[in-house]
Motif scaffolding. Structure first.
Motif, mmCIF file in Angstrom:
data_model
loop_
_atom_site.group_PDB
_atom_site.id
_atom_site.type_symbol
_atom_site.label_atom_id
_atom_site.label_comp_id
_atom_site.label_asym_id
_atom_site.label_seq_id
_atom_site.Cartn_x
_atom_site.Cartn_y
_atom_site.Cartn_z
ATOM 1 N N SER A 1 -44.998 63.081 62.244
ATOM 2 C CA SER A 1 -46.019 62.601 61.296
ATOM 3 C C SER A 1 -45.658 63.003 59.873
ATOM 4 O O SER A 1 -45.812 62.208 58.928
ATOM 5 C CB SER A 1 -47.391 63.168 61.668
ATOM 6 N N ALA A 2 -45.173 64.248 59.721
ATOM 7 C CA ALA A 2 -44.772 64.725 58.393
ATOM 8 C C ALA A 2 -43.598 63.908 57.862
ATOM 9 O O ALA A 2 -43.550 63.563 56.669
ATOM 10 C CB ALA A 2 -44.410 66.202 58.460
ATOM 11 N N THR A 3 -42.658 63.586 58.743
ATOM 12 C CA THR A 3 -41.501 62.783 58.354
ATOM 13 C C THR A 3 -41.934 61.379 57.928
ATOM 14 O O THR A 3 -41.468 60.847 56.917
ATOM 15 C CB THR A 3 -40.497 62.670 59.520
ATOM 16 N N ASN A 4 -42.850 60.774 58.696
ATOM 17 C CA ASN A 4 -43.344 59.433 58.380
ATOM 18 C C ASN A 4 -44.063 59.420 57.029
ATOM 19 O O ASN A 4 -43.893 58.486 56.235
ATOM 20 C CB ASN A 4 -44.286 58.939 59.475
ATOM 21 N N GLU A 5 -44.867 60.452 56.780
ATOM 22 C CA GLU A 5 -45.595 60.528 55.511
ATOM 23 C C GLU A 5 -44.628 60.703 54.348
ATOM 24 O O GLU A 5 -44.804 60.105 53.279
ATOM 25 C CB GLU A 5 -46.588 61.689 55.545
ATOM 26 N N ILE B 1 -41.484 59.677 54.146
ATOM 27 C CA ILE B 1 -40.791 58.413 53.890
ATOM 28 C C ILE B 1 -41.743 57.402 53.244
ATOM 29 O O ILE B 1 -41.346 56.643 52.354
ATOM 30 C CB ILE B 1 -40.185 57.858 55.193
ATOM 31 N N PHE B 2 -43.002 57.399 53.680
ATOM 32 C CA PHE B 2 -44.000 56.508 53.069
ATOM 33 C C PHE B 2 -44.116 56.808 51.574
ATOM 34 O O PHE B 2 -44.142 55.886 50.742
ATOM 35 C CB PHE B 2 -45.354 56.701 53.756
ATOM 36 N N ASN B 3 -44.183 58.091 51.214
ATOM 37 C CA ASN B 3 -44.293 58.479 49.803
ATOM 38 C C ASN B 3 -43.036 58.103 49.025
ATOM 39 O O ASN B 3 -43.112 57.666 47.867
ATOM 40 C CB ASN B 3 -44.546 59.984 49.692
ATOM 41 N N LYS B 4 -41.885 58.261 49.657
ATOM 42 C CA LYS B 4 -40.635 57.907 48.991
ATOM 43 C C LYS B 4 -40.559 56.402 48.747
ATOM 44 O O LYS B 4 -40.063 55.947 47.706
ATOM 45 C CB LYS B 4 -39.438 58.371 49.837
ATOM 46 N N ARG B 5 -41.036 55.618 49.692
ATOM 47 C CA ARG B 5 -41.052 54.161 49.500
ATOM 48 C C ARG B 5 -41.942 53.796 48.302
ATOM 49 O O ARG B 5 -41.599 52.903 47.513
ATOM 50 C CB ARG B 5 -41.565 53.463 50.756
ATOM 51 N N ALA B 6 -43.073 54.466 48.180
ATOM 52 C CA ALA B 6 -43.984 54.181 47.070
ATOM 53 C C ALA B 6 -43.313 54.482 45.737
ATOM 54 O O ALA B 6 -43.454 53.719 44.770
ATOM 55 C CB ALA B 6 -45.257 55.012 47.220
ATOM 56 N N ILE B 7 -42.574 55.577 45.679
ATOM 57 C CA ILE B 7 -41.872 55.937 44.441
ATOM 58 C C ILE B 7 -40.793 54.905 44.122
ATOM 59 O O ILE B 7 -40.651 54.466 42.977
ATOM 60 C CB ILE B 7 -41.265 57.350 44.574
ATOM 61 N N GLN C 1 -31.983 54.242 54.774
ATOM 62 C CA GLN C 1 -31.592 53.804 53.441
ATOM 63 C C GLN C 1 -32.477 54.444 52.368
ATOM 64 O O GLN C 1 -31.992 54.794 51.285
ATOM 65 C CB GLN C 1 -31.665 52.277 53.343
ATOM 66 N N VAL C 2 -33.765 54.575 52.674
ATOM 67 C CA VAL C 2 -34.681 55.236 51.738
ATOM 68 C C VAL C 2 -34.237 56.672 51.503
ATOM 69 O O VAL C 2 -34.131 57.137 50.353
ATOM 70 C CB VAL C 2 -36.126 55.201 52.275
ATOM 71 N N LEU C 3 -33.948 57.382 52.577
ATOM 72 C CA LEU C 3 -33.528 58.776 52.463
ATOM 73 C C LEU C 3 -32.187 58.885 51.728
ATOM 74 O O LEU C 3 -31.976 59.826 50.949
ATOM 75 C CB LEU C 3 -33.424 59.408 53.850
ATOM 76 N N GLU C 4 -31.301 57.927 51.954
ATOM 77 C CA GLU C 4 -29.999 57.950 51.291
ATOM 78 C C GLU C 4 -30.145 57.760 49.786
ATOM 79 O O GLU C 4 -29.484 58.438 48.990
ATOM 80 C CB GLU C 4 -29.109 56.852 51.870
ATOM 81 N N LEU C 5 -31.031 56.856 49.379
ATOM 82 C CA LEU C 5 -31.255 56.630 47.950
ATOM 83 C C LEU C 5 -31.802 57.886 47.281
ATOM 84 O O LEU C 5 -31.405 58.241 46.160
ATOM 85 C CB LEU C 5 -32.216 55.461 47.745
ATOM 86 N N PHE C 6 -32.701 58.556 47.963
ATOM 87 C CA PHE C 6 -33.266 59.784 47.392
ATOM 88 C C PHE C 6 -32.233 60.900 47.336
ATOM 89 O O PHE C 6 -32.226 61.717 46.408
ATOM 90 C CB PHE C 6 -34.501 60.229 48.175
#
Length: 244
Positions: free
Chosen positions: A33-37, A39-45, A66-71
């Protein structure tokens, strides 16, 4: 009486069993759940720079990896209220809701520096109050640290069809693209959400019909929240000037 006693005992045992099961399930899924939240926040940014993602992709098209890689590729400084970088801390570790509860001079501010095709963008986080509860957003500035490349907003409990439009209606956030937070004189003005329609094409956007309080909240959040970053912006501009 004896049968009633058994019923009560059975209910107590069943309740305890359900409680234990739910607690176990919650603990078992807590990490995911923490991981999903996260990634959700990173997508918003990332939505604040959606027009500048690789290969014309949209945030919704990106996989979690891909989201994690960009960050991972971003420079993520954290600055104090005087614009100094705090060593040993990454922007993604900052909880703006918690920072907002601190005295202003003790707050830490996250900065996400996104680079693509030779362009650099500074994504800044802002947080404020809407009609019913907190609102927040990410604002991406171009390398001139004045022109808005994109913005995204969210809320905790605004009214659907009214204040919630800051998140649900893409047309609202799209208005911020190309707006400027400084006057030509260099004075800081931020961006105003104006009821009845924007009058200043550089520094105002149209308000939301029937959601005056939320719109005013966005204006105040942007003015105050972006102003917190002014010492950092001044330092970056000064450094850039010296390098050139």
């Amino acid at each position: 009486m004896e049968s009633t006693k058994y019923v009560v005992i059975f209910i107590l045992i069943l309740t305890a069993a359900v409680a234990v099961s739910l607690t176990g399930l919650r603990e078992a899924t807590k990490e995911q759940s923490a991981t999903n939240e996260d990634i959700f926040n990173k997508r918003a940014i990332l939505t604040a720079v959606q027009d500048y993602l690789p290969n014309g992709q949209k945030v919704a098209d990106l996989t979690d990896e891909q989201v994690l890689e960009l960050f991972a590729q971003m420079n993520q400084p954290v600055v104090d209220m005087e614009g100094n970088i705090i060593e040993g801390v990454k922007a993604e570790s900052i909880d703006m809701a918690k920072e907002r509860k601190k005295p202003e001079d003790e707050r830490r501010l996250p900065v996400y520096v996104y680079e693509q095709d030779g362009q650099k963008f500074y994504i800044l986080s802002v947080r404020g109050n809407g009609l019913w509860d907190e609102i927040w957003g990410s604002v991406a500035l171009k390398s001139d640290l004045n022109t808005i490349a994109g913005a995204t907003f969210d809320h905790k409990g605004e009214t659907p069809g009214l204040g919630a439009e800051i998140k649900d209606n893409p047309a609202f956030s799209e208005q911020f693209e190309g707006k400027e937070i400084y006057e030509e004189s260099g004075d800081y003005v931020s961006i105003k959400v104006r009821k009845g329609g924007a009058r200043d094409p550089k520094h105002e956007v149209d308000g939301i019909s029937g959601a005056t309080v939320t719109a005013d909240g966005v204006s105040e959040m942007l003015y105050r929240g972006l102003k917190y970053y002014q010492p950092y912006i001044d330092k970056v501009k000064q450094q850039s000037f010296l390098l050139n």
